[in-house]
Design a protein around this motif. Structure first.
Motif, PDB file in Angstrom:
ATOM      1  N   SER A 194       0.813  -1.216   0.000  1.00  0.00           N
ATOM      2  CA  SER A 194       0.000   0.000   0.000  1.00  0.00           C
ATOM      3  C   SER A 194       0.843   1.260   0.000  1.00  0.00           C
ATOM      4  O   SER A 194       0.374   2.334  -0.382  1.00  0.00           O
ATOM      5  N   GLN A 195       2.111   1.125   0.386  1.00  0.00           N
ATOM      6  CA  GLN A 195       3.033   2.263   0.385  1.00  0.00           C
ATOM      7  C   GLN A 195       3.880   2.311  -0.894  1.00  0.00           C
ATOM      8  O   GLN A 195       4.728   3.184  -1.039  1.00  0.00           O
ATOM      9  N   GLY A 196       3.643   1.362  -1.785  1.00  0.00           N
ATOM     10  CA  GLY A 196       4.423   1.313  -3.010  1.00  0.00           C
ATOM     11  C   GLY A 196       5.790   0.693  -2.847  1.00  0.00           C
ATOM     12  O   GLY A 196       6.639   0.791  -3.738  1.00  0.00           O
ATOM     13  N   LYS A 197       6.019   0.021  -1.722  1.00  0.00           N
ATOM     14  CA  LYS A 197       7.300  -0.660  -1.480  1.00  0.00           C
ATOM     15  C   LYS A 197       7.201  -2.086  -2.014  1.00  0.00           C
ATOM     16  O   LYS A 197       7.142  -3.064  -1.273  1.00  0.00           O
ATOM     17  N   TYR A 198       7.187  -2.183  -3.338  1.00  0.00           N
ATOM     18  CA  TYR A 198       6.860  -3.445  -3.979  1.00  0.00           C
ATOM     19  C   TYR A 198       7.912  -4.523  -3.771  1.00  0.00           C
ATOM     20  O   TYR A 198       7.587  -5.702  -3.622  1.00  0.00           O
ATOM     21  N   SER A 199       9.173  -4.149  -3.765  1.00  0.00           N
ATOM     22  CA  SER A 199      10.226  -5.133  -3.584  1.00  0.00           C
ATOM     23  C   SER A 199      10.148  -5.773  -2.201  1.00  0.00           C
ATOM     24  O   SER A 199      10.235  -7.002  -2.067  1.00  0.00           O
ATOM     25  N   GLU A 200       9.994  -4.933  -1.170  1.00  0.00           N
ATOM     26  CA  GLU A 200       9.867  -5.459   0.194  1.00  0.00           C
ATOM     27  C   GLU A 200       8.620  -6.327   0.326  1.00  0.00           C
ATOM     28  O   GLU A 200       8.643  -7.383   0.969  1.00  0.00           O
ATOM     29  N   ALA A 201       7.520  -5.878  -0.304  1.00  0.00           N
ATOM     30  CA  ALA A 201       6.275  -6.638  -0.232  1.00  0.00           C
ATOM     31  C   ALA A 201       6.420  -8.000  -0.906  1.00  0.00           C
ATOM     32  O   ALA A 201       5.980  -9.023  -0.363  1.00  0.00           O
ATOM     33  N   GLU A 202       7.042  -8.030  -2.076  1.00  0.00           N
ATOM     34  CA  GLU A 202       7.188  -9.296  -2.789  1.00  0.00           C
ATOM     35  C   GLU A 202       7.996 -10.304  -1.979  1.00  0.00           C
ATOM     36  O   GLU A 202       7.641 -11.491  -1.905  1.00  0.00           O
ATOM     37  N   THR A 203       9.084  -9.840  -1.354  1.00  0.00           N
ATOM     38  CA  THR A 203       9.917 -10.740  -0.544  1.00  0.00           C
ATOM     39  C   THR A 203       9.095 -11.390   0.566  1.00  0.00           C
ATOM     40  O   THR A 203       9.195 -12.599   0.809  1.00  0.00           O
ATOM     41  N   LEU A 204       8.262 -10.587   1.237  1.00  0.00           N
ATOM     42  CA  LEU A 204       7.454 -11.112   2.339  1.00  0.00           C
ATOM     43  C   LEU A 204       6.323 -12.008   1.841  1.00  0.00           C
ATOM     44  O   LEU A 204       6.036 -13.049   2.447  1.00  0.00           O
ATOM     45  N   TYR A 205       5.672 -11.618   0.749  1.00  0.00           N
ATOM     46  CA  TYR A 205       4.617 -12.462   0.184  1.00  0.00           C
ATOM     47  C   TYR A 205       5.170 -13.836  -0.209  1.00  0.00           C
ATOM     48  O   TYR A 205       4.534 -14.865   0.035  1.00  0.00           O
ATOM     49  N   LEU A 206       6.335 -13.838  -0.838  1.00  0.00           N
ATOM     50  CA  LEU A 206       6.927 -15.107  -1.276  1.00  0.00           C
ATOM     51  C   LEU A 206       7.305 -15.983  -0.086  1.00  0.00           C
ATOM     52  O   LEU A 206       7.099 -17.201  -0.115  1.00  0.00           O
ATOM     53  N   ARG A 207       7.842 -15.359   0.967  1.00  0.00           N
ATOM     54  CA  ARG A 207       8.180 -16.139   2.158  1.00  0.00           C
ATOM     55  C   ARG A 207       6.925 -16.693   2.819  1.00  0.00           C
ATOM     56  O   ARG A 207       6.878 -17.847   3.257  1.00  0.00           O
ATOM     57  N   SER A 208       5.884 -15.861   2.893  1.00  0.00           N
ATOM     58  CA  SER A 208       4.615 -16.303   3.464  1.00  0.00           C
ATOM     59  C   SER A 208       4.045 -17.472   2.669  1.00  0.00           C
ATOM     60  O   SER A 208       3.600 -18.477   3.245  1.00  0.00           O
ATOM     61  N   LEU A 209       4.048 -17.361   1.342  1.00  0.00           N
ATOM     62  CA  LEU A 209       3.532 -18.429   0.481  1.00  0.00           C
ATOM     63  C   LEU A 209       4.332 -19.711   0.666  1.00  0.00           C
ATOM     64  O   LEU A 209       3.759 -20.814   0.764  1.00  0.00           O
ATOM     65  N   GLU A 210       5.649 -19.602   0.741  1.00  0.00           N
ATOM     66  CA  GLU A 210       6.506 -20.778   0.915  1.00  0.00           C
ATOM     67  C   GLU A 210       6.159 -21.512   2.212  1.00  0.00           C
ATOM     68  O   GLU A 210       6.067 -22.737   2.242  1.00  0.00           O
ATOM     69  N   ILE A 211       5.977 -20.752   3.302  1.00  0.00           N
ATOM     70  CA  ILE A 211       5.628 -21.371   4.588  1.00  0.00           C
ATOM     71  C   ILE A 211       4.272 -22.055   4.495  1.00  0.00           C
ATOM     72  O   ILE A 211       4.106 -23.204   4.948  1.00  0.00           O
ATOM     73  N   MET A 212       3.302 -21.380   3.928  1.00  0.00           N
ATOM     74  CA  MET A 212       1.957 -21.945   3.822  1.00  0.00           C
ATOM     75  C   MET A 212       1.960 -23.240   3.023  1.00  0.00           C
ATOM     76  O   MET A 212       1.342 -24.242   3.418  1.00  0.00           O
ATOM     77  N   GLU A 213       2.659 -23.251   1.903  1.00  0.00           N
ATOM     78  CA  GLU A 213       2.688 -24.444   1.063  1.00  0.00           C
ATOM     79  C   GLU A 213       3.364 -25.610   1.776  1.00  0.00           C
ATOM     80  O   GLU A 213       2.896 -26.751   1.712  1.00  0.00           O
ATOM     81  N   ARG A 214       4.460 -25.317   2.457  1.00  0.00           N
ATOM     82  CA  ARG A 214       5.209 -26.378   3.121  1.00  0.00           C
ATOM     83  C   ARG A 214       4.473 -26.920   4.353  1.00  0.00           C
ATOM     84  O   ARG A 214       4.426 -28.132   4.584  1.00  0.00           O
ATOM     85  N   GLU A 215       3.883 -26.025   5.136  1.00  0.00           N
ATOM     86  CA  GLU A 215       3.286 -26.432   6.403  1.00  0.00           C
ATOM     87  C   GLU A 215       1.830 -26.891   6.276  1.00  0.00           C
ATOM     88  O   GLU A 215       1.372 -27.711   7.072  1.00  0.00           O
ATOM     89  N   LEU A 216       1.109 -26.360   5.293  1.00  0.00           N
ATOM     90  CA  LEU A 216      -0.321 -26.662   5.172  1.00  0.00           C
ATOM     91  C   LEU A 216      -0.667 -27.500   3.951  1.00  0.00           C
ATOM     92  O   LEU A 216      -1.760 -28.087   3.899  1.00  0.00           O
ATOM     93  N   GLY A 217       0.250 -27.563   2.988  1.00  0.00           N
ATOM     94  CA  GLY A 217      -0.025 -28.306   1.765  1.00  0.00           C
ATOM     95  C   GLY A 217      -0.424 -27.384   0.629  1.00  0.00           C
ATOM     96  O   GLY A 217      -0.934 -26.268   0.850  1.00  0.00           O
ATOM     97  N   LEU A 218      -0.204 -27.845  -0.580  1.00  0.00           N
ATOM     98  CA  LEU A 218      -0.406 -27.000  -1.761  1.00  0.00           C
ATOM     99  C   LEU A 218      -1.864 -26.638  -2.017  1.00  0.00           C
ATOM    100  O   LEU A 218      -2.151 -25.701  -2.772  1.00  0.00           O
TER     101      LEU A 218
END
Length: 271
Positions: free
Chosen positions: A134-158
């Motif tokens: 929302s602040q236009g900090k797209y690079s920082e946001a992408e890094t966190l979104y990708l880490r969040s997605l990786e955890i969700m996929e690994r811990e909860l399943g695809l």
């Protein structure tokens, strides 16, 4: 409970007296400092936030947080939840620095009280990413979104619905940057997961349909967008009712799309 039903249907006037009664009973029977009172305060705050009553919501969130910090350890997971909710309120008001401080504290508590790859940590990462987006900090946001997605996929399943949410949010980030080709497969995968796991007429499916339709709409792919908007609208009308904000949003999007198809004129271009 009926007040949750009214809340999720957008029937706020019916939900409010039930929330207030629940709070009153808990305060009288359990005492004003009981953790369950903090839960009632939080729920009522969420209702007011949904209505745009930010001042009332903030007062209740702060009181809920204060009870939890006094009745539990300051680094208890329940405290992290209150911090996250208050941060979300500040974010919706554009108070980004206040929101970031609370999101970071919430994340820190979760990482210390749980495993760093716990799904609750992934949720905090996702919320912080949304703030940066929302602040236009797209690079920082992408890094966190990708880490969040990786955890969700690994811990909860695809195929877990939380994975679908992470995919949707990452897709929205890419769309915001004009990366439509990267966004489309993520939106589609999010939709497919929700259809399989939640059912074809779940409101979350309607959200995915609307988001994918919006992507096609922005690309001028009106023949692809229209049936998705229409299906999204039908689900929202059936599950949430004609007056719910989500229903009204999709109604507006579909109406404008059909006007563009018929006339070749886009009212959204007018100032």
């Amino acid at each position: 409970m009926s007040y949750y039903l009214y809340y999720y249907q957008g029937k706020y006037n019916k939900a409010e007296p039930l929330y207030l009664r629940s709070l009153e009973i808990r305060e009288r029977e359990l005492g004003v400092e009981h953790p369950n009172v903090a839960i009632s305060l939080n729920n009522l705050a969420e209702l007011y936030q949904s209505q745009g009553k930010y001042g009332e919501a903030e007062t209740l969130y702060l009181r809920s947080l204060d009870i939890k910090e006094h009745q539990q350890e300051v680094d208890h997971p329940d405290v992290a939840i209150s911090l996250n909710n208050l941060a979300g309120l500040y974010q919706s008001q554009g108070k980004y620095s206040e929101a970031e401080t609370l999101y970071l504290r919430s994340l820190d508590i979760k990482e210390h009280q749980q495993e760093v790859n716990h799904p609750d940590v992934a949720i905090s990462l996702n919320n912080l990413a949304g703030l940066y987006q929302s602040q236009g900090k797209y690079s920082e946001a992408e890094t966190l979104y990708l880490r969040s997605l990786e955890i969700m996929e690994r811990e909860l399943g695809l195929e877990h619905p939380n994975v679908a949410t992470s995919l949707n949010n990452l897709a929205y980030l890419y769309k915001s940057q004009g990366k439509r080709s990267e966004a489309e497969p993520l939106y589609r995968r999010s939709l497919e997961i929700r259809e399989r796991k939640l059912g074809a007429e779940h409101p979350a499916v309607a959200i995915s349909l609307n988001n994918l339709a919006g992507l096609y709409d922005s690309q001028g792919k009106y023949s692809k967008a229209e049936p998705l908007y229409a299906r999204s609208l039908a689900i929202f009308v059936k599950t949430l009712g004609q007056d719910h904000p989500n229903t009204q949003t999709v109604t507006s999007s579909l109406t404008l799309l059909r006007l563009r198809i018929l006339t070749g004129f886009d009212p959204a271009t007018l100032e």
